[in-house]
Structure formats: structure tokens, C-alpha cells
Design an enzyme around this catalytic site. Structure first.
Site, PDB file in Angstrom:
ATOM      1  CB  CYS A   1      -0.835  -1.638  -0.021  1.00  0.00           C
ATOM      2  SG  CYS A   1      -2.390  -1.838   0.773  1.00  0.00           S
TER       3      CYS A   1
ATOM      4  CD  GLU B   1       7.794   1.482   0.713  1.00  0.00           C
ATOM      5  OE1 GLU B   1       8.131   0.381   1.225  1.00  0.00           O
ATOM      6  OE2 GLU B   1       6.662   1.967   0.822  1.00  0.00           O
TER       7      GLU B   1
ATOM      8  CG  ASP C   1       5.277   1.513   5.283  1.00  0.00           C
ATOM      9  OD1 ASP C   1       5.722   1.896   6.390  1.00  0.00           O
ATOM     10  OD2 ASP C   1       4.091   1.213   5.102  1.00  0.00           O
ATOM     11  CD  GLU C   2       1.752   2.915   2.155  1.00  0.00           C
ATOM     12  OE1 GLU C   2       1.026   2.618   1.219  1.00  0.00           O
ATOM     13  OE2 GLU C   2       1.384   2.839   3.351  1.00  0.00           O
ATOM     14  CB  VAL C   3       7.944   8.696   3.650  1.00  0.00           C
ATOM     15  CG1 VAL C   3       8.116  10.037   4.335  1.00  0.00           C
ATOM     16  CG2 VAL C   3       8.513   7.574   4.503  1.00  0.00           C
TER      17      VAL C   3
END
Ligand SMILES: *[C@@H]1O[C@H](CO)[C@@H](O)[C@H](O)[C@H]1NC(C)=O
Length: 546
Positions: free
Chosen positions: A3, A395, A342-344
Site C-alpha cells: 500500500c 489489481e 496484489d502488488e506484483v
């Protein structure tokens, strides 16, 4: 670190609100003497009517019993367990009175609460679900109080409300006013996310928080069980995952028996347990016990010895996921599992020549979101085979991955949150909101008010779109919390989210909320939960430590 966007948004809102800081503090002083006509009820029921007639409750004679008409009856362990729990809460710390000894009787005593499950299937032995009926009606009056609910889940909430109506007079006796309550939640999905990877959380801490969730009518424990730092889940199929991936293979793990116990403890309180096994990013700890699962990163033309996200281009990855999620779907009874997504971070994928060749062969160009989608698509197909529904972070939706119509999209980015809610629901997907409720961000002052003031349906969309918003979750990520500080950091800040998700839309009065929440916080303290104070104040019974 999850985040980063959220963090920037927070910084911005911090700077833009600097001018308001002192106003807030002045406002706070006004709250000190606020008194609510609703007593200490939290979250506030949909409808409640008090009268001035009050009754006494005596621990010697008061009973919580099954109504004769009830479809559940004495065979329902869930209810028997709840009766005992609430009896103890109601008479917590009161002097022991034994039946038959110096009983004060008379017209002003309430002897009984009858619990009546009104539908033929009480769901006593079932698991709660997103479509569970949680409604109840409570009528406190002479000669007996009556709690009616179609299912046991509503009865649990009704017992909590009944216990909240009980107050102590100046002599310490328990009293309750004649009251009628008609209640149901505004949103079906009311969750708390706890993270057991960044820090291991002892079972006791998890159980205490499930207990506190029930006091706040939360009904989903989103268990972010593994992540980069550690893999505490013991897999029967792949024991090496925790053997190598946990902080410690015997002390910092959840055994199959632990997981079972947590799920049952939650069920007895009407709480669903939704595990999250986040991939393809956030998986470093998986790689320790499952060689070849992660992508080897390159520096120049040779492997650097470090690893990136799950390797999406080899069949062994999908064989592994098939077996792993087969286990997960049988260990966790809930119909949903959270698959993260998320957040790859693409840096490692970019560095790897095999991945580059695969990208070319597939015609993905330089667009690594296409590779991410390729992986997620196959994973979703695999999990789809286990007849579970899935939840995913936003995402996955944003990147245009094809998701099943019953997928729940979890909105967490503070930036463009309303636009995101609009887009997800316009595409017809069910959604839950967490963006405004990242409780791992702490600050000076009464931040519960910011959580409280959120209106989840405040985005541009039709009524049909808004119906797709089934609730939200307060998230307490684990970077800076473990068993020492989790509980006070979570409560009563999460209670603000609880009322937003349970009570009617127009329940927004901050003064009234302050008064009820202060009392509710003291009640949590009296029940042994170290919930932190809202502001300058005292409780009749201060926390005495453990
Ligand atoms: C309960 O009844 C008493 C009088 O017996 C009254 O003073 C009090 O305001 C009532 N409480 C509520 C919440 O209505």
C-alpha cells in the site's frame, strides 16, 4: 511493504487537514460529558425502544433458556455455549449468589430470557455464510424476556445486545429496562483482517480477537495467514512449506488442530474464517520449502541467487497450486478463499531470460500485467475446480483478468477509491471496501472518527450497483504489531467500522457515538479485553493487566 499508494494518499490528507488539528481537539473536549439516550449499545440496532420500567437480574435465579417452541433446543451446543458465555458476561464480578439463599424476589425481577429459533432449520451445526440470516427480535419485559431469531446467528447477536442492555446500579446489582429491539445488519460482510506472517500471532491472541469481534457483531475473520516474511500454516500436503518457511517450525506455526480450533471458535460466534493465500507476489516464504516455485532473478546473464514472484511459465507451478488449493478447500469450510493478487513486482520477471522468451512466444510484448493475468487466470481456473468462490484484491480486476461472476473484489487503494467502486460494480462484481479502514496507520487523536464517517456507498452508481457492495473489512497489517500490542491497537478503533457496517446509514452522530463507544470500550475492558481509551476518561473497572 503493502500500500504505498495508500500511504501517499494519507500523507496528502494529513497535510491538507493540518489546519483542522486544533479544532478537532476542541471538539473532543465537548465529548467528555456526552450522554446517549441509547445507553451503551454498540453497534446501534436498527430499531430500539426503551421504557423507564426497569427490572433486576439476580445471578441466583436468572436463566437463559430455550423456548419450548424453538427448533434448536437443548441439543444445540452452539446456543448452550453462548448462554453460558453471556451469563458470565452479564454477572461478571458480581457477588456469587446461590439459588435458594436470600433471594430477593418481587415484581421487579426478570427471571428468564427465552431464546426462540423460529425457522425449522436453526443452522445450529452449519457454518455462517454471506447469505446467512442474522436478524433477531428482542423483547425485554415481565414475566420473561423473549429473543426470537430465524437462525442461531441472529440469536447470537441478540444475546450480545441483551448483555449490552444490562447495567449496574450504584449498589452493583444488575438491571435491565423494558426494551424492544428489532435488528439486522446493513451489510452482510463485516470483517477484520489479521496478518500472521509479518509477526506470528499466538492462538490465544487470535481467539481473544474473535471473542471481541463477536462483541462488535463482526462476522468475517480474514486470515492473511502467509506472506513474504513467514509461512506459519502447516500444510499436510507440503509440510516443507512451514518446516522451512515459518519463523520457527514448531513454535511459530499453526497446526491442523490449531486451525480447526480457530474455525470452530469462530463458528460458535457466528464468524466466518476466510483464509488468504496471496500469490504470485508476497510469496518469498513459500520458496524456502518449495524449490522451483519462485522465479529466479538474474543480474546480467546469470542468476543472482534471489527470487521473485511465483514462476508463471512452468507446469510444476500449476501442479503445485492444484494440490495445495485442494487441501485448502478441504481444511477451510467457508465457501470463499481469498487469493490475493496484489502488488506484483515485475523487476525479477523482467530480469529472467526464460520469462523474456516466454513473453515473446505468447506475444505479450513488454506488458508484464499480461503475464500476471496469465498466471492468475490459470490459478482461478484451478481454484474454480474446487467449487470454492474466491475473493481477490482489486489489481486482479484492474488488470482485466477474466474472473468468475461470483468473485468478490476487494478494494484497498485509497487513491481513486470511489471511481474503483464505481467500475467494479458497473462490471457487475460483488465488492467489499477496505481502503478507508487500514488500521495499521496510526496517528495522534481520535482517528476512529475518520473510520466512522465513511459512507461505503458514497460513489457514483445505480441502486443495482450499490447492492453489489456487500460490506467491508478493517485491516490490521502486521509490520508493527504482534501479540503485545495488537488488541489495544485494534479496539475500539475497529468498533467504529463495526457500527458503520451494521447500523443504519443515518446513524452518524459523532457525539452520540462517542458516548456509546466510550461505554462499549469500558465494557470490553471489563470483559478482559485491553481496548485502548478514546480520549481523557475513566472506566468504572480499569484494566488490571493479565
Ligand atoms: C431505564 O429506566 C430508568 C428508570 O427506571 C431511567 O431513569 C433510564 O433513563 C432508563 N434507561 C433508558 C436507556 O431508557
Amino acid at each position: 511493504m503493502r500500500c504505498s499508494l495508500q500511504f501517499i494518499a494519507l500523507l496528502l490528507s494529513f497535510y491538507s487537514s493540518q489546519g483542522l488539528q486544533f479544532n478537532n481537539i476542541e471538539e473532543e473536549t465537548e465529548f467528555v460529558n456526552a450522554n446517549s439516550k441509547y445507553g451503551s449499545l454498540w453497534p446501534l440496532p436498527q430499531k430500539v425502544n426503551f421504557s423507564d420500567v426497569s427490572f433486576k437480574l439476580s445471578s441466583a435465579s436468572f436463566r437463559i433458556v430455550d423456548a419450548k417452541e424453538s427448533s434448536a433446543g437443548a441439543s444445540c451446543g452452539l446456543l448452550q455455549n453462548a448462554y453460558r458465555r453471556y451469563f458470565d458476561y452479564i454477572f461478571e464480578g458480581s457477588k456469587k449468589q446461590w439459588p435458594g439463599k436470600s433471594r430477593r424476589t418481587g415484581a421487579s425481577e426478570l427471571g428468564e430470557l427465552q431464546v426462540w429459533i423460529t425457522s425449522t432449520d436453526s443452522e445450529c451445526d452449519a457454518y455462517p455464510s454471506v447469505s446467512t440470516d442474522e436478524s433477531y427480535e428482542l423483547n425485554v419485559d415481565q414475566p420473561v424476556a423473549v429473543l426470537k431469531a430465524p437462525k442461531v446467528w441472529g440469536a447470537l447477536h441478540g444475546l450480545e445486545t441483551f448483555s449490552q442492555l444490562v447495567f449496574k446500579d450504584e449498589f452493583g446489582s444488575r438491571n435491565i429496562n423494558a426494551t424492544t429491539v428489532s435488528d439486522f445488519p446493513r451489510f452482510a460482510h463485516r470483517g477484520i483482517l489479521l496478518d500472521t506472517s509479518r509477526h506470528f500471532l499466538p492462538i490465544k491472541v487470535i481467539l481473544a480477537n474473535l471473542e471481541t469481534m463477536a462483541m462488535n457483531k463482526f462476522n468475517v475473520f480474514h486470515w492473511h495467514i502467509v506472506d513474504d516474511p513467514s509461512f506459519p500454516y502447516i500444510s499436510k500436503t507440503f509440510p516443507q512449506l512451514s518446516q522451512k518457511g515459518a519463523y520457527h517450525p514448531y513454535t511459530h506455526v499453526y497446526t491442523p488442530a490449531d486451525v480447526k480450533m480457530i474455525i470452530e471458535f469462530a463458528r460458535l460466534r457466528g464468524i466466518r474464517v476466510i483464509p488468504e493465500f496471496d500469490t504470485p507476489g508476497h510469496t518469498l516464504s513459500w520458496g524456502r520449502g518449495q524449490p522451483d516455485l519462485l522465479t529466479p532473478c538474474y543480474s546480467g546473464s546469470s542468476p543472482s541467487g534471489t527470487f521473485g514472484p511465483v514462476n508463471p511459465i512452468v507446469n510444476t507451478t500449476y501442479d503445485f497450486m492444484t494440490q495445495f488449493f485442494k487441501e485448502i478447500s478441504s481444511v477451510f469450510p467457508d465457501t470463499y478463499v481469498h487469493l490475493g493478487g496484489d502488488e506484483v513486482d515485475f523487476t525479477c520477471w523482467k530480469s529472467n531470460p526464460d520469462i523474456q522468451a516466454f513473453m515473446k512466444q505468447q506475444g505479450f510484448g513488454e506488458d508484464f500485467t499480461k503475464l500476471e493475468s496469465f498466471y492468475i487466470q490459470r490459478l482461478l481456473d484451478i481454484v474454480g475446480q474446487t467449487n470454492k468462490g474466491y475473493m481477490i484484491w482489486q489489481e486482479v480486476f484492474d488488470n482485466g483478468v477474466k474472473i468468475k461472476p461470483d468473485t468478490v473484489v476487494h478494494v484497498w487503494m485509497g487513491n481513486g477509491q470511489q471511481e474503483e467502486m464505481h467500475k467494479v460494480t458497473a462490471a457487475g462484481y460483488t465488492t467489499i471496501l477496505s481502503a478507508p479502514w487500514y488500521l495499521d496507520y496510526i496517528s495522534y487523536g481520535q482517528d476512529w472518527q475518520n473510520y466512522y464517517k465513511v459512507e461505503p456507498l458514497n460513489f457514483d452508481g445505480t441502486d443495482k450497483q450499490k447492492e453489489l457492495v456487500i460490506g467491508g473489512e478493517a485491516c490490521l497489517w502486521g509490520e508493527y504489531v504482534d501479540g503485545t500490542n495488537l488488541t489495544p491497537r485494534l479496539w475500539p478503533r475497529a468498533s467504529a467500522v463495526a457500527e458503520r457496517l451494521w447500523s443504519a446509514k443515518d446513524v452518524r452522530d459523532l457525539n452520540d457515538a462517542y458516548s456509546r463507544l466510550s461505554s462499549h470500550r469500558c465494557r470490553m475492558v471489563e470483559r478482559g479485553i485491553p481496548a485502548e481509551p478514546l480520549f481523557t476518561s475513566y472506566c468504572p473497572h480499569e484494566y488490571k493487566g493479565i
